[in-house]
Design a protein around this motif. Sequence first.
Motif, PDB file in Angstrom:
ATOM      1  N   HIS A  82       0.821  -1.217   0.000  1.00 44.82           N
ATOM      2  CA  HIS A  82       0.000   0.000   0.000  1.00 44.82           C
ATOM      3  C   HIS A  82       0.857   1.271   0.000  1.00 44.82           C
ATOM      4  N   ARG A  83       2.167   1.088  -0.049  1.00 45.22           N
ATOM      5  CA  ARG A  83       3.135   2.184  -0.125  1.00 45.22           C
ATOM      6  C   ARG A  83       3.021   3.160   1.057  1.00 45.22           C
ATOM      7  N   GLN A  84       2.837   2.582   2.246  1.00 44.49           N
ATOM      8  CA  GLN A  84       2.752   3.390   3.462  1.00 44.49           C
ATOM      9  C   GLN A  84       4.085   3.465   4.201  1.00 44.49           C
ATOM     10  N   GLN A  85       5.042   2.598   3.820  1.00 44.35           N
ATOM     11  CA  GLN A  85       6.345   2.541   4.488  1.00 44.35           C
ATOM     12  C   GLN A  85       7.457   2.763   3.466  1.00 44.35           C
ATOM     13  N   PRO A  86       7.640   4.020   3.029  1.00 47.20           N
ATOM     14  CA  PRO A  86       8.629   4.295   1.982  1.00 47.20           C
ATOM     15  C   PRO A  86      10.063   4.091   2.460  1.00 47.20           C
ATOM     16  N   GLY A  87      10.917   3.701   1.511  1.00 50.00           N
ATOM     17  CA  GLY A  87      12.350   3.574   1.773  1.00 50.00           C
ATOM     18  C   GLY A  87      12.716   2.438   2.697  1.00 50.00           C
ATOM     19  N   ALA A  88      11.823   1.459   2.860  1.00 51.88           N
ATOM     20  CA  ALA A  88      12.076   0.369   3.807  1.00 51.88           C
ATOM     21  C   ALA A  88      11.795  -0.980   3.147  1.00 51.88           C
ATOM     22  N   ILE A  89      12.236  -2.026   3.830  1.00 52.48           N
ATOM     23  CA  ILE A  89      11.927  -3.396   3.431  1.00 52.48           C
ATOM     24  C   ILE A  89      11.134  -4.037   4.560  1.00 52.48           C
ATOM     25  N   ASN A  90      10.490  -5.170   4.267  1.00 48.34           N
ATOM     26  CA  ASN A  90       9.779  -5.880   5.326  1.00 48.34           C
ATOM     27  C   ASN A  90      10.533  -7.145   5.702  1.00 48.34           C
ATOM     28  N   HIS A  91      10.130  -7.726   6.815  1.00 49.05           N
ATOM     29  CA  HIS A  91      10.760  -8.950   7.329  1.00 49.05           C
ATOM     30  C   HIS A  91       9.675  -9.978   7.641  1.00 49.05           C
ATOM     31  N   ASN A  92       8.864 -10.300   6.646  1.00 48.41           N
ATOM     32  CA  ASN A  92       7.752 -11.235   6.827  1.00 48.41           C
ATOM     33  C   ASN A  92       8.206 -12.681   6.707  1.00 48.41           C
ATOM     34  N   ASP A  93       7.626 -13.527   7.520  1.00 47.14           N
ATOM     35  CA  ASP A  93       7.829 -14.979   7.439  1.00 47.14           C
ATOM     36  C   ASP A  93       9.301 -15.383   7.517  1.00 47.14           C
ATOM     37  N   GLY A  94      10.120 -14.588   8.210  1.00 48.86           N
ATOM     38  CA  GLY A  94      11.526 -14.912   8.374  1.00 48.86           C
ATOM     39  C   GLY A  94      12.408 -14.514   7.206  1.00 48.86           C
ATOM     40  N   GLY A  95      11.860 -13.779   6.244  1.00 45.76           N
ATOM     41  CA  GLY A  95      12.640 -13.322   5.091  1.00 45.76           C
ATOM     42  C   GLY A  95      12.539 -11.821   4.941  1.00 45.76           C
ATOM     43  N   ARG A  96      12.880 -11.362   3.773  1.00 42.39           N
ATOM     44  CA  ARG A  96      12.805  -9.929   3.479  1.00 42.39           C
ATOM     45  C   ARG A  96      11.997  -9.722   2.210  1.00 42.39           C
ATOM     46  N   GLY A  97      11.397  -8.531   2.099  1.00 44.64           N
ATOM     47  CA  GLY A  97      10.631  -8.195   0.920  1.00 44.64           C
ATOM     48  C   GLY A  97      10.652  -6.707   0.650  1.00 44.64           C
ATOM     49  N   VAL A  98      10.418  -6.360  -0.613  1.00 42.06           N
ATOM     50  CA  VAL A  98      10.375  -4.951  -1.014  1.00 42.06           C
ATOM     51  C   VAL A  98       9.445  -4.822  -2.220  1.00 42.06           C
TER      52      VAL A  98
END
Length: 129
Positions: free
Chosen positions: A91-107
Motif C-alpha cells: 500500500h506504499r505506506q512505508q517508503p524507503g524500507a523493506i519488510n521482514h515477513n515470514d523470516g525473510g525480506r521483501g520490497v
Amino acid sequence: MSVELNHTIVHARDNRESAQFFADLLGLEITAEWGPFIAVGLSNGVTLDFATIPADHIAMQHYAFLISEEEFDAAYARISERGIEHYADPHRQQPGAINHNDGGRGVYFMDPAGHAMELITVPYGGWPS
C-alpha cells in the motif's frame, strides 16, 4: 503432463526499456526478441515477454519474485543506488524500507510501465515443513 507456466506477456510503454530495467535490476539476461516481444528468462524456464502497447491500455499488474538472500542484497543495492522509490508494503505506506515477513525480506517498487513489482526471499506463510 504436469502444468507449468511457460511465459507471460508484460505490457509496457517501451518493451526494451522495461525488459532492460527488469534484467538489470535482477542480474538477468534478455533471452530472445521476436515480433513485438523482448523476453527476459527466469531461472525456472519461465520468460517475461515484454510488449509495447499504448500507455493508456496498460492495466497495472502485480509481479512477485522469490529470490535468494544474496540476490535480494544485490537487487536492493541497485534499487537504492538508482534512487528507485520502494516500500516495505504493497500500500506504499512505508517508503524507503523493506519488510521482514515470514523470516525473510521483501520490497515493493514500480517498474517503468507502472506495474507493481515485489521481491521476497521467503514465500508467504514460510517454507513448507
